[in-house]
Design a protein around this motif. Structure first.
Motif, short mmCIF file in Angstrom:
data_model
loop_
_atom_site.label_atom_id
_atom_site.label_comp_id
_atom_site.label_asym_id
_atom_site.label_seq_id
_atom_site.Cartn_x
_atom_site.Cartn_y
_atom_site.Cartn_z
N LEU A 145 0.84 -1.19 0.00
CA LEU A 145 0.00 0.00 0.00
C LEU A 145 0.88 1.25 0.00
O LEU A 145 1.83 1.36 0.79
N THR A 146 0.58 2.18 -0.90
CA THR A 146 1.28 3.46 -0.96
C THR A 146 0.43 4.53 -0.29
O THR A 146 -0.77 4.64 -0.57
N ILE A 147 1.03 5.29 0.61
CA ILE A 147 0.32 6.41 1.24
C ILE A 147 0.86 7.71 0.64
O ILE A 147 2.04 8.02 0.75
N TYR A 148 -0.04 8.43 -0.02
CA TYR A 148 0.33 9.68 -0.69
C TYR A 148 0.22 10.84 0.31
O TYR A 148 -0.86 11.14 0.80
N GLN A 149 1.33 11.47 0.61
CA GLN A 149 1.32 12.64 1.48
C GLN A 149 2.49 13.54 1.14
O GLN A 149 3.62 13.06 0.97
N GLU A 150 2.20 14.83 1.04
CA GLU A 150 3.26 15.80 0.75
C GLU A 150 4.17 15.94 1.95
O GLU A 150 3.71 16.13 3.07
N LYS A 151 5.48 15.86 1.72
CA LYS A 151 6.45 15.97 2.79
C LYS A 151 7.03 17.38 2.80
O LYS A 151 7.64 17.81 1.81
N PRO A 152 6.86 18.14 3.88
CA PRO A 152 7.43 19.48 3.93
C PRO A 152 8.95 19.44 4.04
O PRO A 152 9.53 18.43 4.44
N GLU A 153 9.59 20.55 3.67
CA GLU A 153 11.05 20.61 3.73
C GLU A 153 11.55 20.57 5.16
O GLU A 153 12.64 20.09 5.44
N GLU A 154 10.77 21.09 6.08
CA GLU A 154 11.17 21.06 7.48
C GLU A 154 9.95 20.84 8.36
O GLU A 154 8.81 21.11 7.95
N ALA A 155 10.19 20.33 9.56
CA ALA A 155 9.09 20.05 10.48
C ALA A 155 8.41 21.35 10.89
O ALA A 155 9.05 22.39 11.07
N ARG A 156 7.08 21.28 11.05
CA ARG A 156 6.33 22.46 11.46
C ARG A 156 5.04 22.01 12.14
O ARG A 156 4.64 20.85 12.04
N CYS A 157 4.40 22.96 12.82
CA CYS A 157 3.12 22.68 13.46
C CYS A 157 2.02 22.86 12.42
O CYS A 157 1.91 23.92 11.80
N LEU A 158 1.24 21.82 12.21
CA LEU A 158 0.17 21.86 11.21
C LEU A 158 -1.15 22.32 11.80
O LEU A 158 -1.91 23.04 11.16
N VAL A 159 -1.45 21.85 13.00
CA VAL A 159 -2.69 22.23 13.69
C VAL A 159 -2.36 22.52 15.15
O VAL A 159 -1.68 21.73 15.80
N LYS A 160 -2.86 23.65 15.64
CA LYS A 160 -2.62 24.02 17.03
C LYS A 160 -3.95 24.24 17.73
O LYS A 160 -4.80 24.99 17.25
N VAL A 161 -4.13 23.56 18.85
CA VAL A 161 -5.35 23.65 19.65
C VAL A 161 -5.01 24.29 20.98
O VAL A 161 -4.12 23.81 21.69
N GLU A 162 -5.71 25.38 21.32
CA GLU A 162 -5.42 26.09 22.57
C GLU A 162 -6.70 26.25 23.38
O GLU A 162 -7.69 26.83 22.90
N ASN A 163 -6.67 25.70 24.58
CA ASN A 163 -7.78 25.86 25.54
C ASN A 163 -9.13 25.56 24.88
O ASN A 163 -10.10 26.31 25.03
N LEU A 164 -9.18 24.44 24.18
CA LEU A 164 -10.38 24.08 23.43
C LEU A 164 -11.43 23.46 24.36
O LEU A 164 -11.18 22.47 25.05
N ASN A 183 -5.42 21.29 25.13
CA ASN A 183 -4.31 21.89 24.39
C ASN A 183 -3.59 20.79 23.63
O ASN A 183 -3.29 19.73 24.19
N LEU A 184 -3.32 21.05 22.36
CA LEU A 184 -2.74 20.00 21.52
C LEU A 184 -2.06 20.63 20.31
O LEU A 184 -2.57 21.58 19.72
N GLY A 185 -0.89 20.11 19.96
CA GLY A 185 -0.23 20.52 18.73
C GLY A 185 0.04 19.30 17.86
O GLY A 185 0.55 18.28 18.34
N VAL A 186 -0.34 19.40 16.58
CA VAL A 186 -0.07 18.32 15.63
C VAL A 186 1.08 18.77 14.75
O VAL A 186 0.93 19.70 13.95
N HIS A 187 2.24 18.13 14.92
CA HIS A 187 3.44 18.51 14.18
C HIS A 187 3.76 17.48 13.10
O HIS A 187 3.32 16.32 13.18
N THR A 188 4.52 17.90 12.12
CA THR A 188 4.92 17.01 11.04
C THR A 188 5.56 15.75 11.60
O THR A 188 6.47 15.82 12.45
N GLY A 189 5.09 14.59 11.15
CA GLY A 189 5.64 13.31 11.59
C GLY A 189 4.94 12.70 12.77
O GLY A 189 5.17 11.53 13.10
N ASN A 190 4.04 13.48 13.45
CA ASN A 190 3.28 12.91 14.57
C ASN A 190 2.29 11.86 14.08
O ASN A 190 1.69 11.99 13.01
N ARG A 191 2.11 10.82 14.88
CA ARG A 191 1.02 9.86 14.67
C ARG A 191 0.31 9.74 16.02
O ARG A 191 0.70 8.94 16.88
N ILE A 192 -0.70 10.57 16.17
CA ILE A 192 -1.34 10.75 17.47
C ILE A 192 -2.56 9.84 17.59
O ILE A 192 -3.48 9.88 16.79
#
Length: 525
Positions: free
Chosen positions: A327-346, A362-371
């Motif tokens: 199985l191939t998983i298609y996902q764009e790989k950024p040049e550097e790690a970054r925060c994709l989604v940030k949750v604050e006091n939700l 509170n939650l941050g979803v960063h590149t490479g995370n598998r939460i």
């Protein structure tokens, strides 16, 4: 103990002439605890419905000395109290009680014979002991007996599932056909059902949860590529034996294929010589015996027949060999790690609700995370995924610029019509090409594009939904219980792909085996 026999059974769906089973012969003992395993689309649910009698074999016969009940089942019960509903589903006991009570209250002598007949029926069904039996089953299922006094419709989905399941086991002389009874159950619910089924016998169960199967079954009924086999053991022992067999078949595959090719060449030569010999006539041959050429012709034909028999035997050794496609998983790989989604006091609550489903998260979803989002039913796991994906908007959720999110929902979003209806300009669409590639990897039937979605199995619908999401451009994948309705092969296929491609993803899944394998971070709600 009684046996269920399947003799030379074949079945196909007439509308699409889709052969499901051909000449199946099996014997199953009614005290076994059987796990039914097979890839989606190979007819697991169809087999259960054939055993139950909802479907009739196209050919052959199924013989069973015992009634069979299918789970999940629909209820038309008019009783609301949970205790009454259980009793009604166990031989209409509550209706019998009400009728007997009415006859006594009305002192209707005309109906005294009817009362006697009902009482005999009630005794046969062990009606006078039923309430104590129900209390015992509730305890074994890990459910509070106070639930029996509540309106059934007020119970949680997990509580309803467990009560419906124990109700079937209260019926006398039944062999149970359990089709994915753990779908949507949380981990605690699965553990309770596993512990309950460990004490029971006489059932066939379909489940994608490998750890669960290991705890509850003692036989494996496997729907293979070309046949159906029954084997003693649990999922792990079956899987170990299957891998050893596949390793052997892999090592011998090339040798067998070369031997088959040589035999086919030999058979062709024998056939050519036999045909040549048949055209030759010896002018001095006597009428008493064949000449030498004719004798050789017969020998050549016998040689060809032996070669052909040998070919078929060797081909049979390869008939169940199947190599899972990667199985191939298609996902764009950024040049550097970054925060994709940030949750604050939700915090979030639904309209008219008295309390928050999610509070101060509170939650941050960063590149490479598998939460891995974990928690019991009703704590807001799916709600959180909808908030993260933007389906439910919130000012407390911030996204990286131009982020694309692929979402797999619990229930397939495509339910009606044809697959191609959902793609614009699908012939030149790169996502459509990726989608078709994924569908091939998932081993959807060749004619799936020609069939309406209404004819798909639950597993096929889920595979199409997952292929749709994974074929989209994305930097983040959100999976809500991706393994529901799926087979164990798919679980392993998805697991391997995630570990290889390491996409950024957030997922909810009650299959601990899967979660422990792929999760890099756990959020407990």
């Amino acid at each position: 103990m009684p046996k269920i026999t399947i003799n030379q059974m074949s079945y196909y769906y007439a509308d699409f002439y889709n052969p499901v089973y051909e000449n199946v012969t099996l014997t199953l003992r009614t005290e076994w605890k059987i796990g039914l395993i097979g890839r989606n689309g190979r007819g697991k649910t169809t087999l259960l419905k054939l055993l139950q009698g909802e479907l009739e074999p196209t050919a052959g016969k199924i013989s069973a000395p015992i009634d069979m009940e299918y789970f999940p089942y629909t209820s038309d019960c008019t009783y609301s109290r949970t205790m009454d509903r259980i009793k009604e589903h166990v031989g209409h006991l509550k209706s019998i009680e009400d009728t007997m009570e009415k006859i006594i209250l009305e002192n209707d002598e005309v109906r005294f014979d009817e009362y006697a007949q009902l009482q005999d029926q009630y005794l046969e069904l062990e009606g006078y002991e039923m309430e104590s039996k129900i209390l015992k089953e509730m305890d074994e299922m890990g459910l509070d007996s106070a639930l029996l006094e509540r309106d059934f419709e007020t119970l949680s989905g997990g509580e309803k599932t467990r009560i419906m399941l124990l109700t079937l086991f209260l019926r006398k002389k039944q062999f149970l056909l359990l089709d994915e009874p753990t779908n949507h159950l949380d981990e605690a619910g699965k553990d309770a059902v596993a512990q309950y089924l460990q004490k029971k016998k006489g059932f066939i169960i379909v489940s994608h949860d490998r750890e669960f199967l290991d705890h509850v079954i003692d036989h494996v009924l496997a729907i293979n590529k070309k046949d159906i086999t029954i084997e003693y053991g649990n999922y792990s022992s079956w899987k170990d034996n299957k891998e050893k067999q596949e390793q052997y078949e892999f090592r011998t595959r090339e040798r067998l294929e070369e031997e088959i090719a040589q035999l086919e060449r030999s058979a062709k030569v024998s056939r050519t010589w036999a045909d040549w010999g048949n055209t030759q006539k010896y002018q001095f041959a006597s009428n008493g015996r064949a000449n030498g050429v004719q004798t050789y012709m017969k020998q050549a034909k016998r040689s060809e027949a032996r070669a052909q028999e040998n070919i078929e035997q060797k081909k049979a050794l390869l008939q169940n060999y199947e190599e899972a496609k990667a199985l191939t998983i298609y996902q764009e790989k950024p040049e550097e790690a970054r925060c994709l989604v940030k949750v604050e006091n939700l915090s979030f609550r639904y309209p008219d609700a008295c309390k928050d489903v999610i509070h101060n998260l509170n939650l941050g979803v960063h590149t490479g995370n598998r939460i891995w989002i974990r928690g019991t039913n009703g704590v807001g796991k799916s709600t959180l995924l909808r908030l993260l994906s933007g389906v439910v908007p919130s000012d407390q959720v911030a996204y990286a610029s131009d982020i694309k999110i692929a979402v797999v929902t619990q229930e397939p979003s495509w339910q009606k019509g044809y697959v191609t209806d959902y793609f614009e300009d699908y012939q030149g669409n790169i996502s459509y090409k990726n989608f078709l590639d994924l569908c091939e990897v998932f081993e959807l039937p060749e004619n799936f594009l020609d069939r309406p979605l209404e004819t798909y199995s639950s597993g096929e619908l889920k595979k199409v939904n997952i292929a749709r999401a994974l074929s989209e451009e994305n930097q983040l994948i959100i999976l809500d219980e991706p393994l529901n309705y799926m087979d164990t092969y798919f679980s392993e296929q998805l697991e391997k792909a995630i570990l290889e491609y390491q996409p950024t993803l957030v997922f909810v899944e009650h299959d601990r085996w899967f979660g422990k394998k792929i999760g890099t971070q756990i959020i407990n709600l």
